[in-house]
Design a protein around this motif. Structure first.
Motif, mmCIF file in Angstrom:
data_model
loop_
_atom_site.group_PDB
_atom_site.id
_atom_site.type_symbol
_atom_site.label_atom_id
_atom_site.label_comp_id
_atom_site.label_asym_id
_atom_site.label_seq_id
_atom_site.Cartn_x
_atom_site.Cartn_y
_atom_site.Cartn_z
ATOM 1 N N VAL A 1 0.834 -1.193 0.000
ATOM 2 C CA VAL A 1 0.000 0.000 0.000
ATOM 3 C C VAL A 1 0.874 1.250 0.000
ATOM 4 C CG1 VAL A 1 -1.760 1.283 1.278
ATOM 5 C CG2 VAL A 1 -1.817 -1.225 1.250
ATOM 6 N N GLN A 2 0.619 2.139 -0.938
ATOM 7 C CA GLN A 2 1.304 3.437 -0.999
ATOM 8 C C GLN A 2 0.233 4.520 -0.909
ATOM 9 O OE1 GLN A 2 3.497 3.447 -4.658
ATOM 10 N NE2 GLN A 2 4.434 1.478 -4.211
ATOM 11 N N LYS A 3 0.360 5.389 0.107
ATOM 12 C CA LYS A 3 -0.617 6.459 0.301
ATOM 13 C C LYS A 3 0.016 7.796 -0.052
ATOM 14 C CE LYS A 3 -2.195 4.216 4.542
ATOM 15 N NZ LYS A 3 -2.447 4.422 5.971
ATOM 16 N N LYS A 4 -0.774 8.639 -0.687
ATOM 17 C CA LYS A 4 -0.342 10.003 -0.976
ATOM 18 C C LYS A 4 -1.589 10.873 -0.994
ATOM 19 C CE LYS A 4 2.304 12.918 -4.076
ATOM 20 N NZ LYS A 4 3.059 13.009 -5.309
ATOM 21 N N ASN A 5 -1.685 11.751 -0.010
ATOM 22 C CA ASN A 5 -2.867 12.594 0.162
ATOM 23 C C ASN A 5 -4.098 11.692 0.252
ATOM 24 O OD1 ASN A 5 -1.247 14.911 0.114
ATOM 25 N ND2 ASN A 5 -1.361 15.023 -2.104
ATOM 26 N N TYR A 6 -5.063 11.882 -0.608
ATOM 27 C CA TYR A 6 -6.267 11.063 -0.552
ATOM 28 C C TYR A 6 -6.359 10.125 -1.743
ATOM 29 C CZ TYR A 6 -7.278 13.787 3.455
ATOM 30 O OH TYR A 6 -7.196 14.341 4.702
ATOM 31 N N LYS A 7 -5.179 9.697 -2.190
ATOM 32 C CA LYS A 7 -5.060 8.699 -3.242
ATOM 33 C C LYS A 7 -4.217 7.556 -2.696
ATOM 34 C CE LYS A 7 -5.159 12.061 -6.974
ATOM 35 N NZ LYS A 7 -4.493 12.556 -8.184
ATOM 36 N N MET A 8 -4.474 6.365 -3.207
ATOM 37 C CA MET A 8 -3.690 5.196 -2.808
ATOM 38 C C MET A 8 -3.381 4.360 -4.039
ATOM 39 S SD MET A 8 -5.790 3.930 0.543
ATOM 40 C CE MET A 8 -4.728 2.559 0.873
ATOM 41 N N ARG A 9 -2.255 3.676 -3.978
ATOM 42 C CA ARG A 9 -1.879 2.708 -5.009
ATOM 43 C C ARG A 9 -1.669 1.389 -4.258
ATOM 44 N NH1 ARG A 9 -1.980 2.687 -10.257
ATOM 45 N NH2 ARG A 9 -0.226 3.865 -10.987
ATOM 46 N N LEU A 10 -2.397 0.376 -4.677
ATOM 47 C CA LEU A 10 -2.292 -0.958 -4.089
ATOM 48 C C LEU A 10 -1.686 -1.869 -5.141
ATOM 49 C CD1 LEU A 10 -5.958 -1.102 -2.704
ATOM 50 C CD2 LEU A 10 -3.951 -0.221 -1.534
ATOM 51 N N GLU A 11 -0.602 -2.548 -4.802
ATOM 52 C CA GLU A 11 0.048 -3.435 -5.764
ATOM 53 C C GLU A 11 0.170 -4.832 -5.174
ATOM 54 O OE1 GLU A 11 4.110 -3.944 -8.418
ATOM 55 O OE2 GLU A 11 3.822 -2.127 -7.254
ATOM 56 N N ASN A 12 -0.339 -5.806 -5.907
ATOM 57 C CA ASN A 12 -0.254 -7.200 -5.471
ATOM 58 C C ASN A 12 1.177 -7.670 -5.662
ATOM 59 O OD1 ASN A 12 -0.643 -9.899 -4.854
ATOM 60 N ND2 ASN A 12 -2.548 -10.039 -5.969
ATOM 61 N N VAL A 13 1.758 -8.249 -4.621
ATOM 62 C CA VAL A 13 3.144 -8.698 -4.714
ATOM 63 C C VAL A 13 3.275 -9.975 -5.540
ATOM 64 C CG1 VAL A 13 3.923 -7.542 -2.620
ATOM 65 C CG2 VAL A 13 2.958 -9.828 -2.458
ATOM 66 N N LYS A 14 2.190 -10.739 -5.683
ATOM 67 C CA LYS A 14 2.206 -11.950 -6.519
ATOM 68 C C LYS A 14 1.667 -11.614 -7.902
ATOM 69 C CE LYS A 14 -0.300 -14.960 -4.540
ATOM 70 N NZ LYS A 14 -1.035 -16.072 -3.955
#
Length: 133
Positions: A61-74
Motif C-alpha cells: 500500500v502506498q498512500k499520498k494525500n487522498y489517493k492510494m496505489r495498491l500493488e499485489n506482490v504476486k
C-alpha cells in the motif's frame, strides 16, 4: 482534505451506483475496470480501512494525500494487479471513493474488490432503501 467536487458535477459525469457491492453478477464481457462507493466516514478513516483490508490480501500500500496505489506482490494471469483509489468529498460529511484497476487482469480485480468490500462493510454508506434489500 480530499478533493472537493460539486455533487452535480461528479454525478453527472459518471453514474454512481447506490450499492455497487451487492449488484447483480455481470457476465465476463460486462466486467468493469472501476467501481465507486459512498461513505459518511472521515476520509482518513476510509484510507486506513482500505489499507488494513488490502494488506492481508497480499497488497503493498502506498498512500499520498487522498489517493492510494495498491500493488499485489504476486503476479497473476496478466502480471501484478495494481489498484488505484481516490477519495472525493461530495458534501461536508459524504465522500465518494473510486476504486479502479490500474494494471493487471480485470477478473482478478473483481475478485480483489469482492474480498475488499467484505472488509469495508461498515465504511460503505447504505441508504435506508439499500438496507431493506
Amino acid at each position: 482534505m480530499p478533493e472537493s467536487s460539486e455533487a452535480y458535477t461528479v454525478c453527472s459525469n459518471r453514474p454512481v451506483s447506490a450499492d455497487p457491492l451487492h449488484s447483480a453478477q455481470p457476465s465476463p464481457q460486462e466486467f468493469k475496470r472501476e467501481t465507486r462507493f459512498t461513505s459518511k466516514c472521515p476520509a482518513d478513516e476510509i484510507i486506513n480501512k482500505i489499507a488494513e483490508a488490502a494488506k492481508p490480501l497480499g497488497f503493498d500500500v502506498q498512500k499520498k494525500n487522498y489517493k492510494m496505489r495498491l500493488e499485489n506482490v504476486k503476479a497473476g494471469r496478466k502480471g501484478n494487479l495494481n489498484v488505484a483509489t481516490e477519495i472525493f468529498q461530495v458534501a461536508p460529511s459524504l465522500h465518494m471513493v473510486e476504486v479502479r484497476k490500474a494494471k493487471g487482469d480485470t477478473l482478478e480485480f473483481h475478485k480483489f474488490y469482492k474480498n475488499l468490500s467484505t472488509s469495508l462493510d461498515k465504511v460503505v454508506w447504505k441508504s435506508e432503501e439499500d438496507m431493506k434489500k
